[in-house]
Design a protein around this motif. Structure first.
Motif, PDB file in Angstrom:
ATOM      1  N   ARG A  20      15.068  39.321  96.493  1.00  0.00           N
ATOM      2  CA  ARG A  20      14.485  40.007  95.338  1.00  0.00           C
ATOM      3  C   ARG A  20      15.505  40.917  94.674  1.00  0.00           C
ATOM      4  O   ARG A  20      15.552  41.017  93.448  1.00  0.00           O
ATOM      5  CB  ARG A  20      13.263  40.815  95.779  1.00  0.00           C
ATOM      6  CG  ARG A  20      12.053  39.959  96.143  1.00  0.00           C
ATOM      7  CD  ARG A  20      10.885  40.846  96.570  1.00  0.00           C
ATOM      8  NE  ARG A  20       9.706  40.067  96.864  1.00  0.00           N
ATOM      9  CZ  ARG A  20       8.785  39.728  95.982  1.00  0.00           C
ATOM     10  NH1 ARG A  20       8.918  40.111  94.718  1.00  0.00           N
ATOM     11  NH2 ARG A  20       7.724  39.013  96.338  1.00  0.00           N
TER      12      ARG A  20
ATOM     13  N   GLN B 101      17.966  38.793  92.660  1.00  0.00           N
ATOM     14  CA  GLN B 101      17.299  38.297  91.451  1.00  0.00           C
ATOM     15  C   GLN B 101      17.159  39.403  90.425  1.00  0.00           C
ATOM     16  O   GLN B 101      17.437  39.218  89.235  1.00  0.00           O
ATOM     17  CB  GLN B 101      15.924  37.747  91.815  1.00  0.00           C
ATOM     18  CG  GLN B 101      15.129  37.242  90.634  1.00  0.00           C
ATOM     19  CD  GLN B 101      13.749  36.756  91.049  1.00  0.00           C
ATOM     20  OE1 GLN B 101      13.619  36.006  92.011  1.00  0.00           O
ATOM     21  NE2 GLN B 101      12.723  37.198  90.339  1.00  0.00           N
ATOM     22  N   ALA B 102      16.731  40.583  90.872  1.00  0.00           N
ATOM     23  CA  ALA B 102      16.560  41.714  89.962  1.00  0.00           C
ATOM     24  C   ALA B 102      17.886  42.112  89.324  1.00  0.00           C
ATOM     25  O   ALA B 102      17.945  42.433  88.125  1.00  0.00           O
ATOM     26  CB  ALA B 102      15.948  42.893  90.709  1.00  0.00           C
TER      27      ALA B 102
ATOM     28  N   MET C 132      18.694  39.632  86.566  1.00  0.00           N
ATOM     29  CA  MET C 132      17.829  39.807  85.400  1.00  0.00           C
ATOM     30  C   MET C 132      18.211  41.065  84.622  1.00  0.00           C
ATOM     31  O   MET C 132      18.174  41.085  83.387  1.00  0.00           O
ATOM     32  CB  MET C 132      16.367  39.865  85.842  1.00  0.00           C
ATOM     33  CG  MET C 132      15.863  38.572  86.478  1.00  0.00           C
ATOM     34  SD  MET C 132      15.914  37.156  85.349  1.00  0.00           S
ATOM     35  CE  MET C 132      14.515  37.552  84.287  1.00  0.00           C
TER      36      MET C 132
ATOM     37  N   ARG D 220      11.172  42.572  83.470  1.00  0.00           N
ATOM     38  CA  ARG D 220      10.235  41.786  84.270  1.00  0.00           C
ATOM     39  C   ARG D 220       8.862  42.452  84.301  1.00  0.00           C
ATOM     40  O   ARG D 220       8.147  42.386  85.298  1.00  0.00           O
ATOM     41  CB  ARG D 220      10.787  41.613  85.692  1.00  0.00           C
ATOM     42  CG  ARG D 220      12.147  40.938  85.708  1.00  0.00           C
ATOM     43  CD  ARG D 220      12.762  40.859  87.082  1.00  0.00           C
ATOM     44  NE  ARG D 220      12.918  42.152  87.733  1.00  0.00           N
ATOM     45  CZ  ARG D 220      13.845  43.050  87.423  1.00  0.00           C
ATOM     46  NH1 ARG D 220      14.704  42.808  86.439  1.00  0.00           N
ATOM     47  NH2 ARG D 220      13.910  44.199  88.063  1.00  0.00           N
TER      48      ARG D 220
ATOM     49  N   ALA E 122      18.208  32.774  88.942  1.00  0.00           N
ATOM     50  CA  ALA E 122      17.415  33.996  88.796  1.00  0.00           C
ATOM     51  C   ALA E 122      16.357  33.845  87.711  1.00  0.00           C
ATOM     52  O   ALA E 122      15.198  34.265  87.889  1.00  0.00           O
ATOM     53  CB  ALA E 122      18.328  35.179  88.487  1.00  0.00           C
TER      54      ALA E 122
ATOM     55  N   ARG F 179      13.482  31.634  88.902  1.00  0.00           N
ATOM     56  CA  ARG F 179      12.655  32.299  89.905  1.00  0.00           C
ATOM     57  C   ARG F 179      11.813  33.410  89.288  1.00  0.00           C
ATOM     58  O   ARG F 179      10.705  33.694  89.753  1.00  0.00           O
ATOM     59  CB  ARG F 179      13.530  32.837  91.042  1.00  0.00           C
ATOM     60  CG  ARG F 179      14.169  31.738  91.867  1.00  0.00           C
ATOM     61  CD  ARG F 179      14.928  32.225  93.073  1.00  0.00           C
ATOM     62  NE  ARG F 179      15.550  31.095  93.757  1.00  0.00           N
ATOM     63  CZ  ARG F 179      14.917  30.258  94.572  1.00  0.00           C
ATOM     64  NH1 ARG F 179      13.633  30.446  94.823  1.00  0.00           N
ATOM     65  NH2 ARG F 179      15.554  29.246  95.142  1.00  0.00           N
ATOM     66  N   ALA F 180      12.319  34.041  88.245  1.00  0.00           N
ATOM     67  CA  ALA F 180      11.569  35.124  87.608  1.00  0.00           C
ATOM     68  C   ALA F 180      10.492  34.608  86.662  1.00  0.00           C
ATOM     69  O   ALA F 180       9.545  35.332  86.338  1.00  0.00           O
ATOM     70  CB  ALA F 180      12.531  36.031  86.843  1.00  0.00           C
TER      71      ALA F 180
END
Length: 210
Positions: free
Chosen positions: A14, A17-18, A21, A28, A105, A108-109
């Motif tokens: 996570r 990914q964050a 982004m 998000r 990413a 997945r988001a």
């Protein structure tokens, strides 16, 4: 087929990914609709924006259009940026070279993956999105319908209005999003991983050496 261990498809934490982004400047804070593909007429990014506008009347969502730099002389990116205007809920992202981590990413988001080309080849983005558990709204162009199980892993559409309708249907039914996403991942696991392709090659070799 896709390689589940590649940079595009490997598992991400996570935090990772964050971080990606944030680097892409995509908040998000609301559901994300994502189309990955070239900024070309045949990929219909303007049609996706129009579908988003229809959805936006009923759901608070964000649209992300991500693709490689356009070819010299291409004018579609400028048209897309003009259509997006100053809307903070539309992100137009020109990807860097070899953007596998960024695409991982983004997929997945995303809440829903969109593939709305007017003309396409196999379009591996359908399989990569389903591998990450995302339902897909796609057209019947190229190999898109051959990767999906219609009404099980996503929907096929032919118009802007049809795309907006199916997106709204999914956003109104979070359980359906989860169910279709899980079905999509299992469908890719059974049919579109490199292990399946390897077994096909081995079966062909066995047949040829009989």
């Amino acid at each position: 087929s896709i390689d589940p261990l590649s940079e595009r498809n490997r598992e991400m934490t996570r935090a990772e990914q964050a971080a990606q982004m944030d680097r892409l400047q995509v908040p998000r804070d609301k559901p994300i609709l994502l189309q990955v593909g070239p900024f070309e007429r045949q990929h219909d990014p303007l049609g996706v924006i129009n579908a988003f506008r229809l959805v936006k009347k009923h759901h608070d969502v964000r649209l992300v259009l991500a693709g490689p730099p356009p070819a010299p002389g291409g004018d579609v990116l400028a048209d897309v940026q003009e259509a997006a205007g100053q809307d903070p809920d539309i992100a137009v992202i020109v990807l860097p070279p070899d953007p596998q981590t960024e695409l991982n990413a983004l997929e997945r988001a995303a809440t829903i993956a969109i593939q709305k080309p007017l003309k396409a080849d196999f379009t591996i983005e359908v399989a990569t999105a389903m591998w990450k558990g995302k339902p897909v709204i796609g057209t019947i162009a190229g190999g898109i319908p051959f990767q999906m199980v219609v009404n099980v892993t996503g929907y096929t559409v032919e118009t802007v209005e049809g795309a907006a309708f199916r997106i709204r249907q999914l956003l109104s039914n979070p359980e359906l999003i989860g169910r279709m996403g899980a079905a999509g991942r299992e469908h890719v696991r059974r049919n579109f991983l490199v292990t399946r392709q390897l077994s096909d090659y081995l079966a062909l070799l066995a047949h040829l050496t009989r």
